[in-house]
Design a protein around this motif. Structure first.
Motif, mmCIF file in Angstrom:
data_model
loop_
_atom_site.group_PDB
_atom_site.id
_atom_site.type_symbol
_atom_site.label_atom_id
_atom_site.label_comp_id
_atom_site.label_asym_id
_atom_site.label_seq_id
_atom_site.Cartn_x
_atom_site.Cartn_y
_atom_site.Cartn_z
ATOM 1 N N SER A 118 0.866 -1.170 0.000
ATOM 2 C CA SER A 118 0.000 0.000 0.000
ATOM 3 C C SER A 118 0.905 1.224 0.000
ATOM 4 C CB SER A 118 -0.943 0.018 1.211
ATOM 5 O OG SER A 118 -0.221 0.185 2.413
ATOM 6 N N ASP A 158 -4.335 1.343 7.046
ATOM 7 C CA ASP A 158 -4.364 0.277 6.047
ATOM 8 C C ASP A 158 -5.514 -0.691 6.310
ATOM 9 O OD1 ASP A 158 -1.386 0.562 4.704
ATOM 10 O OD2 ASP A 158 -1.404 1.046 6.833
ATOM 11 N N ALA A 183 -8.787 0.571 5.328
ATOM 12 C CA ALA A 183 -8.949 0.610 3.871
ATOM 13 C C ALA A 183 -9.046 -0.785 3.260
ATOM 14 C CB ALA A 183 -7.779 1.362 3.244
ATOM 15 N N GLY A 184 -8.914 -1.832 4.080
ATOM 16 C CA GLY A 184 -9.024 -3.195 3.566
ATOM 17 C C GLY A 184 -7.706 -3.901 3.356
ATOM 18 N N ALA A 185 -6.595 -3.232 3.665
ATOM 19 C CA ALA A 185 -5.276 -3.862 3.548
ATOM 20 C C ALA A 185 -4.895 -4.400 4.925
ATOM 21 C CB ALA A 185 -4.243 -2.855 3.051
ATOM 22 N N ASP A 186 -5.334 -5.596 5.224
ATOM 23 C CA ASP A 186 -5.175 -6.174 6.563
ATOM 24 C C ASP A 186 -3.807 -6.849 6.692
ATOM 25 O OD1 ASP A 186 -5.444 -7.292 9.033
ATOM 26 O OD2 ASP A 186 -7.449 -8.122 8.679
ATOM 27 N N HIS A 239 -2.482 -10.712 6.653
ATOM 28 C CA HIS A 239 -1.610 -11.103 5.542
ATOM 29 C C HIS A 239 -0.312 -11.720 6.081
ATOM 30 C CE1 HIS A 239 -4.499 -9.157 3.162
ATOM 31 N NE2 HIS A 239 -3.913 -8.001 2.940
ATOM 32 N N SER A 293 -4.613 -8.441 -1.769
ATOM 33 C CA SER A 293 -3.992 -7.155 -1.426
ATOM 34 C C SER A 293 -4.762 -5.945 -1.942
ATOM 35 C CB SER A 293 -2.558 -7.112 -1.971
ATOM 36 O OG SER A 293 -2.552 -7.215 -3.383
ATOM 37 N N THR A 294 -5.933 -6.149 -2.502
ATOM 38 C CA THR A 294 -6.723 -5.004 -2.978
ATOM 39 C C THR A 294 -7.240 -4.200 -1.784
ATOM 40 O OG1 THR A 294 -8.745 -6.349 -3.056
ATOM 41 C CG2 THR A 294 -7.432 -6.207 -5.066
ATOM 42 N N HIS A 295 -7.317 -2.886 -1.957
ATOM 43 C CA HIS A 295 -7.789 -2.022 -0.877
ATOM 44 C C HIS A 295 -8.237 -0.689 -1.455
ATOM 45 C CE1 HIS A 295 -3.469 -1.114 -1.422
ATOM 46 N NE2 HIS A 295 -3.827 0.140 -1.158
ATOM 47 N N ARG A 296 -8.936 0.082 -0.644
ATOM 48 C CA ARG A 296 -9.410 1.408 -1.047
ATOM 49 C C ARG A 296 -8.294 2.441 -0.885
ATOM 50 N NH1 ARG A 296 -13.964 2.118 3.167
ATOM 51 N NH2 ARG A 296 -14.039 4.226 2.258
ATOM 52 N N THR A 297 -8.465 3.566 -1.565
ATOM 53 C CA THR A 297 -7.499 4.660 -1.421
ATOM 54 C C THR A 297 -8.173 5.965 -1.005
ATOM 55 O OG1 THR A 297 -7.672 5.152 -3.800
ATOM 56 C CG2 THR A 297 -5.884 3.696 -3.097
#
Length: 378
Positions: A175, A247, A250-253, A257, A271-275
């Motif tokens: 990210s 993170d 935003a969905g990047a846990d 992981h 690894s997809t996440h919001r920005t």
């Protein structure tokens, strides 16, 4: 289980970590502090007997911990970095310089004046030198606990942090954080930040971590001149970052992981996440406002206090998300306030009496706020 301080006995602290790692309910260890990152890599084989390894080799870590060595390595692999020299090598004081600790932490491997059980970290903020004025070199070295620091020309721009999880040289989750505001008006640790994208900058960060054959978590800090798009390396931190709640929101846990990676299940990592997410460190915002009022950094423009108040207020209004305070689950926050308050008032003074001066009350409140909002005591 009581854990000794690494700053009192580094090897005793290591032995305590090993004993925890040997417990059957412990699968792996996440490096959250520089001391932990150092010991995990230094004694990698010993820890590997008990837990899954999620951290780099000591050779890779040593390069990251040494600002002088890292600058040389970055230049060798084509990552832009300011000219980096030791403080004692400077003779022309006319440029705008910034002085930084050479090592992220002082241990016997980095400082030959330390014994095998010694570990030091002073957390000194970077020093902005006044151009054209030769500083007191001995005083600065003393501030750095006897280690000669590195000096770089000041690079102005926006700070970015590339966060990554690597599996034996391969990135499995990343990210990118853009710093909007630091804890001082000159920068520093982020107190308001957002996730974003920048393919060119991310490629530079991956190139650097790839060259180190990285394993585990890391953040790669850059400063980018938004007008010229020139990007310059600042540092690498080989541990979980303090603003990881950004993170996760935003969905990047990354903690999850990390768990999957150490179990050999990196292929299951999404690894997809919001920005479009931003978060604050509340106490840090107060530190920023205090900095605007009290600090004086040479060669750095100071905003007006009115503008600073407006910036903080508007950002909190538009992005009411915080690192530690959560309105739908406030009990941990409240309990920390209560526990810290009673812990402080129960401690006697040197004479054995309770001193209820306004200074003591102010100090108690300061510690309560720091701990509750995720800050360590000074």
């Amino acid at each position: 289980m009581a854990i000794p301080s690494p700053h009192e006995d580094l090897l005793a602290y290591k032995d305590a970590l090993v004993s925890l790692a040997a417990r059957p309910d412990v699968w792996t260890i996440v490096p959250t502090r520089e001391e932990v990152a150092y010991l995990l890599s230094k004694h990698r084989a010993e820890f590997a007997e008990h837990v899954a390894v999620g951290w780099p080799t000591f050779e890779s870590l040593r390069t990251v911990h040494d600002g002088y060595r890292l600058a040389e390595h970055a230049a060798d692999v084509g990552v832009p970095v300011p000219e980096t020299r030791l403080l004692t090598e400077i003779s022309d004081w006319n440029p705008d310089y910034i002085v930084k600790q050479r090592y992220s932490i002082l241990t016997p491997d980095y400082a030959d004046f330390l014994g095998p059980r010694e570990c030091k970290w002073n957390g000194v903020e970077p020093i902005y030198l006044e151009s054209g004025v030769e500083p007191d070199i001995d005083a600065i070295v003393g501030t750095m606990l006897g280690e000669v620091p590195v000096v770089q020309e000041v690079v102005r721009g926006t700070e970015y942090s590339f966060r990554a999880l690597y599996d034996h040289g391969t990135p499995v989750a990343t990210s990118l954080r853009r710093q909007v505001r630091g804890k001082t008006y000159a920068g520093g640790a982020s107190v308001f930040r957002e996730l974003t994208r920048d393919p060119a900058l991310e490629e530079l960060a991956r190139r650097l971590l790839d060259s180190l054959d990285w394993h585990g978590v890391a953040t790669v800090q850059f400063i980018k001149n938004e007008e010229t798009d020139e990007t310059t390396l600042v540092e690498i931190n080989p541990r979980i970052w303090s603003s990881i709640s950004l993170d996760i929101r935003a969905g990047a846990d990354f903690p999850y992981h990390y768990w999957l990676m150490t179990r050999g299940e990196s292929t299951y990592i999404d690894s997809t996440h919001r920005t479009d997410v931003a978060t604050h460190l509340l106490f840090g915002e107060l530190q920023y406002l205090r900095s605007v009022l009290r600090d004086d950094f040479p060669n750095v423009d100071r905003p007006t206090f009115r503008q600073a108040i407006a910036d903080v207020g508007l950002s909190v209004w538009h992005h009411p998300h915080f690192d530690f305070l959560c309105l739908d689950d406030p009990i941990p926050f409240v309990r920390t306030v209560i526990d810290t308050f009673f812990e402080q008032i129960s401690e006697p003074t040197a004479t054995g009496a309770q001193d209820w001066s306004w200074t003591s009350v102010r100090d108690i409140v300061d510690v309560v706020v720091r701990r509750s909002w995720g800050q360590n005591e000074p």
